[in-house]
Each structure stands twice: as structure tokens, then as C-alpha cells.
Design a protein around this motif. Sequence first.
Motif, PDB file in Angstrom:
ATOM      1  N   GLY A  10      24.587  -0.426  41.085  1.00  0.00           N
ATOM      2  CA  GLY A  10      25.204  -1.045  39.752  1.00  0.00           C
ATOM      3  C   GLY A  10      25.651   0.011  38.759  1.00  0.00           C
ATOM      4  O   GLY A  10      26.330   1.146  39.253  1.00  0.00           O
ATOM      5  N   TYR A  11      25.258  -0.187  37.470  1.00  0.00           N
ATOM      6  CA  TYR A  11      25.881   0.686  36.469  1.00  0.00           C
ATOM      7  C   TYR A  11      24.816   1.533  36.115  1.00  0.00           C
ATOM      8  O   TYR A  11      24.710   2.503  35.163  1.00  0.00           O
ATOM      9  CB  TYR A  11      26.244  -0.044  35.269  1.00  0.00           C
ATOM     10  CG  TYR A  11      27.627  -0.971  35.605  1.00  0.00           C
ATOM     11  CD1 TYR A  11      28.714  -0.388  35.708  1.00  0.00           C
ATOM     12  CD2 TYR A  11      27.268  -2.437  35.742  1.00  0.00           C
ATOM     13  CE1 TYR A  11      29.670  -1.468  35.580  1.00  0.00           C
ATOM     14  CE2 TYR A  11      28.377  -3.079  35.840  1.00  0.00           C
ATOM     15  CZ  TYR A  11      29.655  -2.607  35.821  1.00  0.00           C
ATOM     16  OH  TYR A  11      30.804  -3.549  35.798  1.00  0.00           O
ATOM     17  N   GLY A  12      23.742   1.915  36.730  1.00  0.00           N
ATOM     18  CA  GLY A  12      22.601   2.543  36.422  1.00  0.00           C
ATOM     19  C   GLY A  12      21.382   1.736  36.093  1.00  0.00           C
ATOM     20  O   GLY A  12      21.536   0.617  35.915  1.00  0.00           O
ATOM     21  N   ASP A  13      20.271   2.396  35.721  1.00  0.00           N
ATOM     22  CA  ASP A  13      19.001   1.653  35.202  1.00  0.00           C
ATOM     23  C   ASP A  13      18.736   0.485  36.275  1.00  0.00           C
ATOM     24  O   ASP A  13      17.771  -0.400  35.716  1.00  0.00           O
ATOM     25  CB  ASP A  13      19.468   0.950  33.973  1.00  0.00           C
ATOM     26  CG  ASP A  13      19.712   2.001  32.904  1.00  0.00           C
ATOM     27  OD1 ASP A  13      19.043   3.070  32.748  1.00  0.00           O
ATOM     28  OD2 ASP A  13      20.917   1.910  32.188  1.00  0.00           O
ATOM     29  N   ALA A  14      18.835   0.657  37.452  1.00  0.00           N
ATOM     30  CA  ALA A  14      18.270  -0.517  38.414  1.00  0.00           C
ATOM     31  C   ALA A  14      16.836  -0.300  38.812  1.00  0.00           C
ATOM     32  O   ALA A  14      16.321  -1.174  39.208  1.00  0.00           O
ATOM     33  CB  ALA A  14      19.380  -0.663  39.610  1.00  0.00           C
ATOM     34  N   GLY A  15      16.529   0.987  38.739  1.00  0.00           N
ATOM     35  CA  GLY A  15      15.120   1.387  39.005  1.00  0.00           C
ATOM     36  C   GLY A  15      15.040   2.362  40.195  1.00  0.00           C
ATOM     37  O   GLY A  15      14.028   2.244  41.009  1.00  0.00           O
ATOM     38  N   LYS A  16      16.115   3.343  40.221  1.00  0.00           N
ATOM     39  CA  LYS A  16      16.012   4.373  41.330  1.00  0.00           C
ATOM     40  C   LYS A  16      14.555   5.044  41.244  1.00  0.00           C
ATOM     41  O   LYS A  16      14.061   5.683  42.191  1.00  0.00           O
ATOM     42  CB  LYS A  16      17.054   5.569  41.193  1.00  0.00           C
ATOM     43  CG  LYS A  16      18.473   4.842  41.150  1.00  0.00           C
ATOM     44  CD  LYS A  16      19.791   5.758  41.157  1.00  0.00           C
ATOM     45  CE  LYS A  16      19.614   6.374  39.846  1.00  0.00           C
ATOM     46  NZ  LYS A  16      19.959   5.116  38.703  1.00  0.00           N
ATOM     47  N   GLY A  17      14.338   5.340  39.908  1.00  0.00           N
ATOM     48  CA  GLY A  17      12.688   6.296  39.714  1.00  0.00           C
ATOM     49  C   GLY A  17      11.691   5.611  40.426  1.00  0.00           C
ATOM     50  O   GLY A  17      10.918   6.172  40.871  1.00  0.00           O
TER      51      GLY A  17
END
Length: 425
Positions: A10-17
Motif C-alpha cells: 500500500g502507501y506504507g503503515d500496513a504493518g511490515k514491522g
Amino acid sequence: MTHRIVVDLGYGDAGKGTVVDWLCARGPEPVHAVVRFNGGAQAAHNVVAPDGRHHTFAQFGSGTLTPGVRTHLSRFMLVEPLALAAEARHLAALGAADAFDRLTVDVDALLTTPYHRAANRARESARGAARHGSCGMGVGETMAYSLEHPDDAPRAGDCTTPGRLRRLLSALRDRVLDAFPEADVPDVDDCVDAFTAFGERVRLVGGDHLHRLLRTGNVVFEGAQGVLLDEWHGFHPYTTWSTTTFANAETLLDEAGASAVRLGVVRAYMTRHGPGPFVTEDPALTTDLPDRHNAFGPWQGTFRVGHLDLVALRYALAVAGGVGELAVTHLDVARARRDLLLCRAYEIDGDPLGALPVGRAGDLEGQEALTHRLMKARPVYEPLGDPVETLETGLGVNVGLRSYGPTAADKVTARPSRPGPTTRR
């Protein structure tokens, strides 16, 4: 070895960490190291341990709270020594006092300095209402400077040669002040002292170090930001100066003669930080669905929320070259909310659009034209239903990991995934 590449679709902040943390703490195979392969100190990968400890990972790998897991910052990473030291102090307070001892940095990694940050903020402020949504950390300026002045761009290896470092930082400082006379910049000698201390504290290595890591144990490649913000395929100019697809990780793996499974991370709904196209944005969700670890930022702006968008996600899969499996996060939110919707198509000037065109990499005029079209697009909605089933059927990819909360204990693995794309050996 079973190496994996974790990328946000997506645009980031999807939960990669949180996905990287799970892979390191409870994943199917032990993980030896996490490799960062794009972005820099602007990353914000939130990890919450089962005992409540929380850390926002920026440069250290998101598996650092698992004892023994190493971090390697590859040559594609933009290293910010001052922010890295601050991050290490917070990790030490959480019990990971040896984070620096488990860190290696490629000597060819570009350095982000206070001068890059000052130029970034001055340039973004000058845009006024036309801001691009920068994080204000100097990442774009670091890349731009390296392209304009490749021989003068400071790199991690320069931290071991104070004389050369001083010359490079002095030239950088002078150029920033020529462009932005009012910029607030520190003294060069102070920066030299801080960066040489960094060079003495960390282990600086050559490119062959990663090859040995890949032969020693399983490695997770942790991406930053999201495919929809990619410098070449994102919706220009609201993008990042970074390749956010699998490309950099695949280059590193190819050089080592290794391969990896590609893992795409998706929220059960869409989010975006800052300005730019966001077709399924819903102002009601933005105000009514706060995110504990994402909020308004002075440079990025508002944290925006919207409905699940299969058109955008299909585009991300196309430009990224597909994935082997998906990890879906925030399913606890989708379970609790009955007002979340699904978008399978857009309507632009009365015409339906079910897929976005994939242009030639680097055609920024074409990407900007696509941005203008998306600004006029309207979503065609239907009920969301089960987001896991919706994503599997809508994207044609198996969901291998389901996340119902922020900790590794909140993750559930699904049935074994069917064959999917891996990097070429």
C-alpha cells in the motif's frame, strides 16, 4: 535457507514491522538477521512485544527485540548516525542493550546528515500548500545530492577518515546555505566528531559480508514505506526517493546467488500519510478510526484512512512483479467494524476503470498524468465481507499470515501457501 522479503503493497503503515517481528520471534524458521534494503531514518515500523514494550523501528531491523537477531544496513540504505544512536538508546531501555553489537553497515551506504534534513525542511516549507508530504528527515535530499554530486556524497565508510569527512561535510553545508541562506545548520566540526564516533562504534563492512550472512542462516529483508509510494511507479510527485518494490533486495540476493520468498503486507483497510491520491479515503473513518501508533505529523500531515482498494493493490502487485503470499494485518479492526467497504473498480468521468495502467519505469510525466486521473476517480463500493477471502480471490494470492493485533502472539498462520514468485537464483 528460506530467506524472505517483506514489502508493503500500500502507501506504507500496513504493518511490515510487526510481520518482521513475528518472523523473527515465532516464524516457521529461525531468523539469523534482518537486512534493510531501502529508505532511511524516516521509516516508522511499530513493534509491540507481548509484555507491552513498544519501539518504533527506523533503521534497526524490526526483529531486534528477539535476542541474537542481527541487523545489516545494505548499500541501498540511507544511514542517519544521530538518529541511529537515539534509536539504540531506546532499544537499550527496552532490554536490547546490544543492538549496536548486532549491527553491521555497508561502507557504501549513503549518509543522511543535518544538512540534508535542513534542506529538506526548507524546500518542503517553500512549497506551501503544494507540499509533497515529506517526512522532513532529509532522505530525498540525500538521494538528490548523491545524484548531483556523486563524488562528494558522504558515505558510511567516510566516517573512518575524519579529514575526508570534513571536506565532504563542508562542501555539503556550503551548498545547502547557498540554496537556503536561512537554513539552521550545525557546525561542521560537531558533525565530524559525531560521525567519527559512529564510525568507531559500528562495524563497517563490504558487500561480501551480506553474502556470508545469507549462507549462515535465514535472513529477512525488511522494506520501508509502500509500493504505491515507489519513486518510479508511485503517483508522482507524491512519492518517495526510494525504490519500495522488491528490486533492491533482489539485486542483493542475485549478487549472492541466493533467492527468497516475496511476502506482501496489506491492511484489512487502506491508510495513507500526507497528501496525494487516495481514492477510497473516507473522512468519517479518518476521524473515527484512530491509529495508536500513527497520528498527525508536522511534515507528513494527517494520517488518512479509507476502505480496502483492490484496484490500487492489483496495481501494486503488477509493478512489484507479484508476491508468493500475503500477510494481512488489522483484522481485529475489520472484525469489529461493520462499516468497512470494498472497492473493486473506480469511476472516472463516468467511465469504469478496473485496473490501472503500468507505465515504463522512470516515466515521471506518465506517472503524474496518472496522478491527475486518480484525483478525479470515485470508488465503486460493495460490502467488504471476509477481508481474507476477498483478498485471496481478488488478488489471486494466498494469505499466509493473519494478524489480529500488534504483537507476535496475535498472529495466525494459514494453510501452506501455493507456489508464488521468488527471486531468481
